[in-house]
Design an enzyme around this catalytic site. Structure first.
Site, short mmCIF file in Angstrom:
data_model
loop_
_atom_site.label_atom_id
_atom_site.label_comp_id
_atom_site.label_asym_id
_atom_site.label_seq_id
_atom_site.Cartn_x
_atom_site.Cartn_y
_atom_site.Cartn_z
N LYS A 63 0.82 -1.29 -0.12
CA LYS A 63 -0.14 0.14 0.07
C LYS A 63 1.04 1.13 0.09
O LYS A 63 0.79 2.43 -0.70
CB LYS A 63 -0.86 0.09 1.07
CG LYS A 63 -2.05 -0.99 1.12
CD LYS A 63 -2.76 -1.38 2.54
CE LYS A 63 -3.76 -2.38 2.34
NZ LYS A 63 -4.37 -2.84 3.72
N GLN A 106 -4.27 -1.10 9.80
CA GLN A 106 -4.36 -2.32 9.27
C GLN A 106 -4.87 -3.29 10.30
O GLN A 106 -4.40 -3.53 11.33
CB GLN A 106 -2.71 -2.59 9.05
CG GLN A 106 -2.50 -4.01 8.32
CD GLN A 106 -3.27 -4.13 7.01
OE1 GLN A 106 -3.03 -3.18 5.90
NE2 GLN A 106 -3.59 -5.35 6.49
N ASP A 129 -10.45 3.65 4.43
CA ASP A 129 -10.86 1.93 4.50
C ASP A 129 -12.48 2.08 4.35
O ASP A 129 -12.87 0.89 4.08
CB ASP A 129 -10.24 1.35 5.53
CG ASP A 129 -9.22 0.23 4.84
OD1 ASP A 129 -9.13 -0.03 3.82
OD2 ASP A 129 -8.43 0.05 5.71
#
Ligand code: NAD
Length: 307
Positions: A63, A106, A129
């Site tokens: 990422k 994460q 996200d």
């Protein structure tokens, strides 16, 4: 492509997630450059990683690399361990930091950290996200908001195959809050009739066999077999599992028995090279959208999936 039909397909088209993801990242890069010319600043993505999960470290590296490739500033916060209060303080700080347009925590988080509390602490306006309850609620009420990256990537892949999903039967196998449920909501928002299967479902093949569009996100290698799939269906395999085979050695596989299902499906994503790269590309798109939203220019790609 025409609407999926009941006709037998001689062999599925391979959906090139990697190629499409590269094009999306190039578009994001152009958007970042354009934003920089007009506002003098670029989007920033903060990535928070706790613990030593090797897969998480690989995902985070991928990422960060893509973000840099897209011209997005990155801010890394890695901890061997941190308590929940410390993590919440960090998120509060990132929420206030004007250089940060998007925050990614994460997953998975260590067991002593309450995942819901942490994800809810991220400002909905920096929720790269799309896991904040406000954005999830927006998705479930078909209102504009940040769409989680993996489902957003899956929908983009599906719409390249079937531009109009209205009236089609769709099945989603897996009902997690980060993949299965938002995927089902997106397909419903597109006018599909959606069935959602999970590990307590009594007859999964009965659900999947009806589906013109099938998305599988169960984390069970090879779960979906040839006779589970409607001929001509578009099959999107989200699963990522590492398996060790005495002949082939260690490799990454999906939830779909690829070799047999490709004989009957109309189009299918490979693993790797399907959904994975799209997830990363959509994170870049979400970060750019959040930046543009903060700059008062919302209206770019984030709303695309809401159709
Ligand atoms: P999860 O474990 O949170 O949820 C799995 C879901 O599948 C649950 O709803 C469970 O009920 C269901 N399930 C489990 N076993 C089943 C079975 N035998 N039959 C039917 N349903 C079953 O997992 P998740 O986070 O949603 O991830 C699912 C898979 O997708 C994993 O392999 C994960 O690694 C992968 N993943 C890939 C990407 C990507 O970018 N490609 C992103 C996220 C997750």
């Amino acid at each position: 492509m025409s609407r999926p039909s009941g006709d037998a397909a001689p062999g599925a088209r391979l959906i090139d997630g990697r190629g499409l993801a590269d094009r999306i990242v190039a578009e994001v890069r152009a958007g970042v450059e354009d934003g920089r010319r007009r506002t003098g600043s670029v989007p920033g993505l903060a990535v928070v990683l706790v613990g030593g999960n090797p897969a998480s470290h690989i995902y985070v590296e991928a990422k960060l690399r893509k973000a840099r490739e897209a011209g997005i500033d990155t801010f890394e916060h890695r901890f061997d361990d941190i308590d929940e209060a410390g993590l919440l303080r960090l998120i509060e700080r990132l929420n206030r930091d004007r250089r940060v347009s998007g925050i990614l925590v994460q997953l998975p988080l260590p067991p002593h950290v309450d995942r819901r509390r942490v994800l809810s602490a991220v400002s909905p306006d920096k929720d790269a996200d799309g896991f904040h309850p406000e954005n999830q609620g927006r998705l479930f009420t078909d209102a504009p908001g940040v769409v989680p990256c993996t489902p957003r990537g899956c929908l983009d892949l599906i719409r390249r195959e079937v531009p109009s999903l209205e009236g089609l039967d769709a099945a989603v196998v897996g009902a997690s809050s980060i993949v299965g449920r938002p995927m089902a909501a997106l397909l419903l928002n597109q006018g599909c009739t959606v069935s959602v299967g999970h590990k307590a479902s009594r007859d999964l093949p009965a659900l999947t066999r009806r589906a013109d569009v099938l998305v599988v996100a169960a984390g069970q290698p090879g779960l979906v077999r040839r006779d589970w799939v409607k001929p001509g269906a578009v099959v999107v395999d989200v699963g990522i599992s590492r398996v060790t085979d005495p002949v082939l050695g260690s490799r990454i596989v999906g939830d779909v028995a690829f070799d047999e299902v490709r004989e009957v499906a109309g189009a299918i994503t490979p693993v790797p090279g399907g959904v994975g790269p799209m997830t990363v590309a959509m994170l870049m798109a979400n970060t750019l959208d959040l930046f543009l939203g903060a700059a008062g220019e919302r209206g770019a790609a984030a709303l695309l999936c809401q159709g």
